[in-house]
Design a protein around this motif. Structure first.
Motif, PDB file in Angstrom:
ATOM      1  N   THR A  52       0.831  -1.211   0.000  1.00 51.90           N
ATOM      2  CA  THR A  52       0.000   0.000   0.000  1.00 51.90           C
ATOM      3  C   THR A  52       0.866   1.262   0.000  1.00 51.90           C
ATOM      4  OG1 THR A  52      -1.703  -1.211   1.178  1.00 51.90           O
ATOM      5  CG2 THR A  52      -1.840   1.193   1.301  1.00 51.90           C
TER       6      THR A  52
ATOM      7  N   GLU B  93       0.155 -12.609  -3.609  1.00 49.19           N
ATOM      8  CA  GLU B  93       0.812 -12.692  -2.313  1.00 49.19           C
ATOM      9  C   GLU B  93       0.109 -13.669  -1.374  1.00 49.19           C
ATOM     10  OE1 GLU B  93       3.092  -8.666  -1.345  1.00 49.19           O
ATOM     11  OE2 GLU B  93       1.043  -8.766  -0.647  1.00 49.19           O
TER      12      GLU B  93
ATOM     13  N   SER C 299      -4.820  -2.018   4.427  1.00 51.52           N
ATOM     14  CA  SER C 299      -3.466  -2.559   4.429  1.00 51.52           C
ATOM     15  C   SER C 299      -3.254  -3.478   5.640  1.00 51.52           C
ATOM     16  CB  SER C 299      -2.494  -1.374   4.480  1.00 51.52           C
ATOM     17  OG  SER C 299      -1.299  -1.701   5.117  1.00 51.52           O
TER      18      SER C 299
HETATM   19  C1  GLP Z   1       4.434  -6.119   0.581  1.00 53.60           C
HETATM   20  C2  GLP Z   1       5.231  -7.299   1.114  1.00 53.60           C
HETATM   21  C3  GLP Z   1       4.388  -8.300   1.848  1.00 53.60           C
HETATM   22  C4  GLP Z   1       3.440  -7.629   2.826  1.00 53.60           C
HETATM   23  C5  GLP Z   1       2.626  -6.561   2.126  1.00 53.60           C
HETATM   24  C6  GLP Z   1       1.705  -5.813   3.065  1.00 53.60           C
HETATM   25  O1  GLP Z   1       3.772  -6.450  -0.576  1.00 53.60           O
HETATM   26  N1  GLP Z   1       5.958  -7.977   0.061  1.00 53.60           N
HETATM   27  O2  GLP Z   1       5.258  -9.138   2.545  1.00 53.60           O
HETATM   28  O3  GLP Z   1       2.580  -8.576   3.382  1.00 53.60           O
HETATM   29  O4  GLP Z   1       3.502  -5.631   1.526  1.00 53.60           O
HETATM   30  O5  GLP Z   1       0.977  -4.925   2.291  1.00 53.60           O
HETATM   31  P1  GLP Z   1      -0.312  -4.156   2.776  1.00 53.60           P
HETATM   32  O6  GLP Z   1       0.014  -3.556   4.100  1.00 53.60           O
HETATM   33  O7  GLP Z   1      -0.567  -3.170   1.700  1.00 53.60           O
HETATM   34  O8  GLP Z   1      -1.423  -5.157   2.896  1.00 53.60           O
END
Ligand code: GLP
Length: 276
Positions: A115, A171, A192
């Motif tokens: 994010t 992911e 997020s």
């Molecule tokens: C990135 C990392 C992931 C993590 C994610 C969290 O993509 N590679 O390991 O889980 O960020 O993202 P968010 O906080 O947007 O859900």
């Protein structure tokens, strides 16, 4: 600018929109040992860098390039297909070849969430929550990395991450269920994961990552909207809290054509001689 290969004979600054007029300013060097398809690849890359060809814009056609530069269509085809494979161009069947958006440049030294990363680039982060469950089938590695016994429960979150609606990566995150039972109430499509953790006082301090090259398989290809066998980067991340507790293990599959990772390397030598 690769002047030794081909030359840019006139001023190319003006944005001509990829029309014939802008190609006419270039000439390939037919008398050196650098293959013409390679010179053409560099020429088009430069046109993209100089913003003579803009993202989303149609690239000059095979015929235009062949005729204007006086080379065979086969040579043009070889250059164009390499540029497509490297993510500089993309083709839409029946419509032509277009200039791709620049690759996402990610610094490996910063612990960012997807994010944050997208927002920094001025893109709208998004997610499609494909699956979220309590998993008991994770590999032993996941339990080991998270320091858990194999009978403990894990929350598994499988998301397709998007930037301005375009699929970027897939992911799968694993987190210990006993620590975060409230995660099921969170909106992980527009929200997020890291923000959710931080708003509950969990401070993320560092992460260990491993990167490896791979290719996209069938299900992934449908979700990422790229062909099967497309290049991709597989990144495994283990995230630790300030107290050095591993709380997240993630496997991310990034589209190889849209991502570029960078890292700063420091010399191990500390000798202070000849400082510049
Ligand atoms: C990135 C990392 C992931 C993590 C994610 C969290 O993509 N590679 O390991 O889980 O960020 O993202 P968010 O906080 O947007 O859900």
């Amino acid at each position: 600018m690769h002047a030794h290969m081909y030359c840019n004979t006139k001023d190319t600054r003006q944005k001509t929109g990829g029309k014939l007029t802008s190609i006419e300013k270039y000439e390939l060097n037919k008398n050196n040992s650098i293959p013409l398809y390679y010179q053409l690849e560099q020429m088009i890359k430069d046109m993209i860098d100089n913003e003579q060809l803009l993202p989303g814009q149609r690239a000059p056609s095979e015929r235009e390039l062949a005729e204007t530069l006086g080379i065979s269509r086969m040579t043009v085809r070889a250059a164009m297909s390499n540029l497509v494979a490297d993510g500089y161009l993309f083709s839409v069947s029946g419509k032509g070849t277009f200039v791709a958006s620049p690759k996402m440049h990610q610094n490996l030294l910063e612990l960012n969430s997807f994010t944050e990363d997208m927002r920094k680039r001025g893109l709208k982060p998004g997610a499609r929550l494909l699956e979220m469950d309590v998993s008991s089938e994770a590999s032993s590695k996941v339990y080991w990395v998270l320091g858990l016994a194999e009978q403990e429960e894990l929350i598994r979150i499988y998301r397709l991450r998007t930037a301005d609606g375009e699929p970027m990566c897939l992911e799968t995150s694993y987190l210990p269920r006993n620590l975060f039972p409230w995660l099921f109430e969170e909106d992980l499509e527009s929200g997020s994961l890291y923000q959710a953790l931080e708003s509950r006082g969990i401070e993320l301090a560092r992460a260990e990552e491993q990167l490896e090259a791979t290719v996209v398989r069938e299900t992934e290809s449908r979700l990422l909207t790229v062909p099967v066998g497309y290049p991709a980067l597989l990144i495994e991340r283990t995230t630790y809290t300030r107290g050095d507790k591993p709380i997240e293990y993630v496997k991310s599959l990034y589209r190889g054509d849209r991502y570029q990772f960078s890292v700063t390397l420091f010399s191990r030598k500390t000798k202070k001689s000849n400082r510049l």
